[in-house]
Design a protein around this motif. Structure first.
Motif, PDB file in Angstrom:
ATOM      1  N   THR A 182       0.848  -1.187   0.000  1.00 14.81           N
ATOM      2  CA  THR A 182       0.000   0.000   0.000  1.00 14.81           C
ATOM      3  C   THR A 182       0.889   1.246   0.000  1.00 14.81           C
ATOM      4  O   THR A 182       2.110   1.159   0.187  1.00 14.81           O
ATOM      5  CB  THR A 182      -0.882   0.021   1.257  1.00 14.81           C
ATOM      6  OG1 THR A 182      -0.018   0.144   2.409  1.00 14.81           O
ATOM      7  CG2 THR A 182      -1.707  -1.252   1.381  1.00 14.81           C
ATOM      8  N   GLY A 183       0.273   2.379  -0.165  1.00 18.95           N
ATOM      9  CA  GLY A 183       1.035   3.627  -0.107  1.00 18.95           C
ATOM     10  C   GLY A 183       1.749   3.776   1.223  1.00 18.95           C
ATOM     11  O   GLY A 183       2.912   4.204   1.269  1.00 18.95           O
ATOM     12  N   ALA A 184       1.074   3.389   2.312  1.00 21.01           N
ATOM     13  CA  ALA A 184       1.677   3.487   3.643  1.00 21.01           C
ATOM     14  C   ALA A 184       2.846   2.517   3.781  1.00 21.01           C
ATOM     15  O   ALA A 184       3.876   2.848   4.396  1.00 21.01           O
ATOM     16  CB  ALA A 184       0.625   3.204   4.722  1.00 21.01           C
ATOM     17  N   ASP A 185       2.687   1.312   3.214  1.00 19.17           N
ATOM     18  CA  ASP A 185       3.776   0.321   3.259  1.00 19.17           C
ATOM     19  C   ASP A 185       5.011   0.862   2.546  1.00 19.17           C
ATOM     20  O   ASP A 185       6.128   0.790   3.057  1.00 19.17           O
ATOM     21  CB  ASP A 185       3.350  -0.986   2.578  1.00 19.17           C
ATOM     22  CG  ASP A 185       2.239  -1.706   3.321  1.00 19.17           C
ATOM     23  OD1 ASP A 185       2.076  -1.451   4.531  1.00 19.17           O
ATOM     24  OD2 ASP A 185       1.544  -2.506   2.674  1.00 19.17           O
ATOM     25  N   ARG A 186       4.794   1.387   1.336  1.00 17.10           N
ATOM     26  CA  ARG A 186       5.923   1.892   0.547  1.00 17.10           C
ATOM     27  C   ARG A 186       6.604   3.068   1.244  1.00 17.10           C
ATOM     28  O   ARG A 186       7.826   3.169   1.235  1.00 17.10           O
ATOM     29  CB  ARG A 186       5.442   2.293  -0.856  1.00 17.10           C
ATOM     30  CG  ARG A 186       5.038   1.110  -1.717  1.00 17.10           C
ATOM     31  CD  ARG A 186       4.930   1.483  -3.183  1.00 17.10           C
ATOM     32  NE  ARG A 186       3.850   2.435  -3.411  1.00 17.10           N
ATOM     33  CZ  ARG A 186       2.580   2.095  -3.644  1.00 17.10           C
ATOM     34  NH1 ARG A 186       2.236   0.811  -3.657  1.00 17.10           N
ATOM     35  NH2 ARG A 186       1.664   3.012  -3.870  1.00 17.10           N
ATOM     36  N   GLU A 187       5.806   3.910   1.851  1.00 15.78           N
ATOM     37  CA  GLU A 187       6.375   5.069   2.547  1.00 15.78           C
ATOM     38  C   GLU A 187       7.220   4.622   3.744  1.00 15.78           C
ATOM     39  O   GLU A 187       8.279   5.187   4.009  1.00 15.78           O
ATOM     40  CB  GLU A 187       5.249   6.004   3.013  1.00 15.78           C
ATOM     41  CG  GLU A 187       5.736   7.290   3.675  1.00 15.78           C
ATOM     42  CD  GLU A 187       6.703   8.085   2.814  1.00 15.78           C
ATOM     43  OE1 GLU A 187       7.638   8.685   3.396  1.00 15.78           O
ATOM     44  OE2 GLU A 187       6.564   8.096   1.578  1.00 15.78           O
ATOM     45  N   ALA A 188       6.755   3.594   4.462  1.00 19.23           N
ATOM     46  CA  ALA A 188       7.511   3.088   5.621  1.00 19.23           C
ATOM     47  C   ALA A 188       8.862   2.531   5.180  1.00 19.23           C
ATOM     48  O   ALA A 188       9.899   2.802   5.811  1.00 19.23           O
ATOM     49  CB  ALA A 188       6.695   2.007   6.334  1.00 19.23           C
ATOM     50  N   ILE A 189       8.863   1.763   4.088  1.00 21.24           N
ATOM     51  CA  ILE A 189      10.119   1.183   3.593  1.00 21.24           C
ATOM     52  C   ILE A 189      11.041   2.280   3.081  1.00 21.24           C
ATOM     53  O   ILE A 189      12.243   2.293   3.380  1.00 21.24           O
ATOM     54  CB  ILE A 189       9.842   0.144   2.484  1.00 21.24           C
ATOM     55  CG1 ILE A 189       9.095  -1.066   3.062  1.00 21.24           C
ATOM     56  CG2 ILE A 189      11.152  -0.306   1.833  1.00 21.24           C
ATOM     57  CD1 ILE A 189       8.560  -2.020   2.011  1.00 21.24           C
ATOM     58  N   ARG A 190      10.477   3.222   2.321  1.00 16.75           N
ATOM     59  CA  ARG A 190      11.288   4.340   1.818  1.00 16.75           C
ATOM     60  C   ARG A 190      11.920   5.116   2.964  1.00 16.75           C
ATOM     61  O   ARG A 190      13.067   5.563   2.862  1.00 16.75           O
ATOM     62  CB  ARG A 190      10.415   5.288   0.994  1.00 16.75           C
ATOM     63  CG  ARG A 190      10.047   4.774  -0.392  1.00 16.75           C
ATOM     64  CD  ARG A 190       9.489   5.915  -1.232  1.00 16.75           C
ATOM     65  NE  ARG A 190       8.917   5.437  -2.483  1.00 16.75           N
ATOM     66  CZ  ARG A 190       7.608   5.295  -2.701  1.00 16.75           C
ATOM     67  NH1 ARG A 190       6.749   5.595  -1.752  1.00 16.75           N
ATOM     68  NH2 ARG A 190       7.173   4.856  -3.868  1.00 16.75           N
ATOM     69  N   LYS A 191      11.169   5.272   4.045  1.00 13.51           N
ATOM     70  CA  LYS A 191      11.660   6.037   5.200  1.00 13.51           C
ATOM     71  C   LYS A 191      12.900   5.379   5.800  1.00 13.51           C
ATOM     72  O   LYS A 191      13.894   6.046   6.093  1.00 13.51           O
ATOM     73  CB  LYS A 191      10.546   6.138   6.249  1.00 13.51           C
ATOM     74  CG  LYS A 191      10.841   7.077   7.404  1.00 13.51           C
ATOM     75  CD  LYS A 191      10.808   8.511   6.958  1.00 13.51           C
ATOM     76  CE  LYS A 191      11.031   9.458   8.126  1.00 13.51           C
ATOM     77  NZ  LYS A 191      11.425  10.809   7.652  1.00 13.51           N
ATOM     78  N   VAL A 192      12.845   4.056   5.960  1.00 17.39           N
ATOM     79  CA  VAL A 192      13.991   3.331   6.528  1.00 17.39           C
ATOM     80  C   VAL A 192      15.200   3.436   5.601  1.00 17.39           C
ATOM     81  O   VAL A 192      16.323   3.692   6.053  1.00 17.39           O
ATOM     82  CB  VAL A 192      13.631   1.850   6.783  1.00 17.39           C
ATOM     83  CG1 VAL A 192      14.870   1.066   7.209  1.00 17.39           C
ATOM     84  CG2 VAL A 192      12.570   1.746   7.864  1.00 17.39           C
TER      85      VAL A 192
END
Length: 329
Positions: A253-263
């Motif tokens: 999801t958008g939230a999943d991708r954002e979490a991974i990008r953040k790390v």
């Protein structure tokens, strides 16, 4: 259709015990220098052990082609010296504190001495290989070294950035699978095997090396620090996107991708935790996807040597892919 059975771990060890011990002695002998700090660092690295899978592959490749010459021992030490030199340089680049459950060499001797010791090991490996007076051997080793350096530089350029599967496989081929491939091809080079046999052995090494690195990357995400011998999830902390992460990025999801990008961008778990990332990967079947991909490459390795003569060495080569995909460190 071959009915050749896969060897057991004990059978493989029994087949190679004496040769592997001889390679260990050759490695120690070739790593001795009049400059004591080089010898100290080399001895420390040798004592750290490791799977010795690259010299094991060279030995099995040579044995599968009937080679019993001393060349297999010398070149077995050469591939392990090259591998060890890359580990020294990798630890410096990654600012690693531990390697195989012990302090990394650079934490003891410092970066300056260790980068030079790594350079010395590279040159000593080529000095030993030169004694073979075999241009094919030198050609393989020179191309290998260039590929590994290019792989490291490409990876540094991509740290913190999203990459696709094609870029990922190019990186792990250069950084890992190329050395597996060359270890197998060196067995062909010292027996002056046909181009077809060289190609088959090289394909085995390439596929096995890709499987090996994918499993390494999965273990970095899922294993415990006690088992792994180094901090877990270090790839994400260094900004490296590996296969399971790429899979989740493409399906999340958008939230999943954002979490991974953040790390990846932060190069830390300060804002998103490691368990949160694992939950995302498991929810999308990304760990299973990476494991299945590794197993497919392992099976491709087995299939690539179908035409080799049916020997004990071939039985051992059929065992190695299973060892690579079932290990826990």
């Amino acid at each position: 259709m071959s009915t050749l059975s896969i060897a057991t771990a004990k059978e493989v060890f029994d087949l190679l015990r004496d040769d592997l011990a001889a390679i260990e002695r050759e490695f120690a002998e070739q790593s001795a220098s009049p400059v004591s700090v080089i010898t100290e660092i080399a001895q420390y690295l040798i004592a750290g052990g490791g799977k010795r899978i690259r010299p094991l592959l060279l030995l099995l490749s040579a044995k599968a082609l009937g080679c019993e010459s001393e060349s297999r021992i010398k070149l077995g030490a050469v591939v392990e010296m090259l591998h060890t030199a890359t580990l020294v340089h990798d630890d410096i680049i990654d600012e690693a504190d531990t390697r195989r459950g012990r302090p990394s060499s650079n934490t003891t001797w410092g970066n300056s001495k260790c980068v030079l010791a790594g350079d010395w090991l590279y040159m000593q490996a080529f000095h030993t290989a030169l004694e073979e007076r075999n241009f094919r051997v030198l050609d393989l080793l020179i191309s290998l070294t260039q590929q590994m350096v290019e792989g490291e530089l490409l990876q540094m350029q991509k740290l913190g950035h999203l990459i696709n599967e094609e870029e990922y496989f190019d990186l792990i081929y250069r950084k890992t699978a190329c050395l597996f491939k060359v270890s197998m091809q060196l067995g062909a080079a010292i027996t002056h095997a046909s181009d077809e046999t060289d190609s088959q052995l090289g394909e085995y090494g390439r596929n096995l090396g890709l499987a090996f690195q994918i499993i390494d990357d999965v273990l970095d995400l899922t294993a415990s620090e006690d088992v792994l011998g180094k901090p877990v999830a270090s790839d994400l902390r260094e900004g490296k996107a590996t296969l399971a992460v790429i899979h989740a990025l493409e399906r999340g999801t958008g939230a999943d991708r954002e979490a991974i990008r953040k790390v990846l961008a932060d190069r830390s778990f300060e804002n998103v935790s490691h368990p949160q990332i694992l939950e995302i990967l498991n929810r999308h079947g990304s760990i299973d996807y990476a494991m299945d991909t590794a197993c497919a490459y392992a099976e491709a390795a087995r299939l690539s040597i179908a035409d080799l003569p049916e020997t004990e060495a071939k039985r051992a080569l059929l065992w190695v892919p299973g060892f690579v995909t079932s290990r826990d460190r």
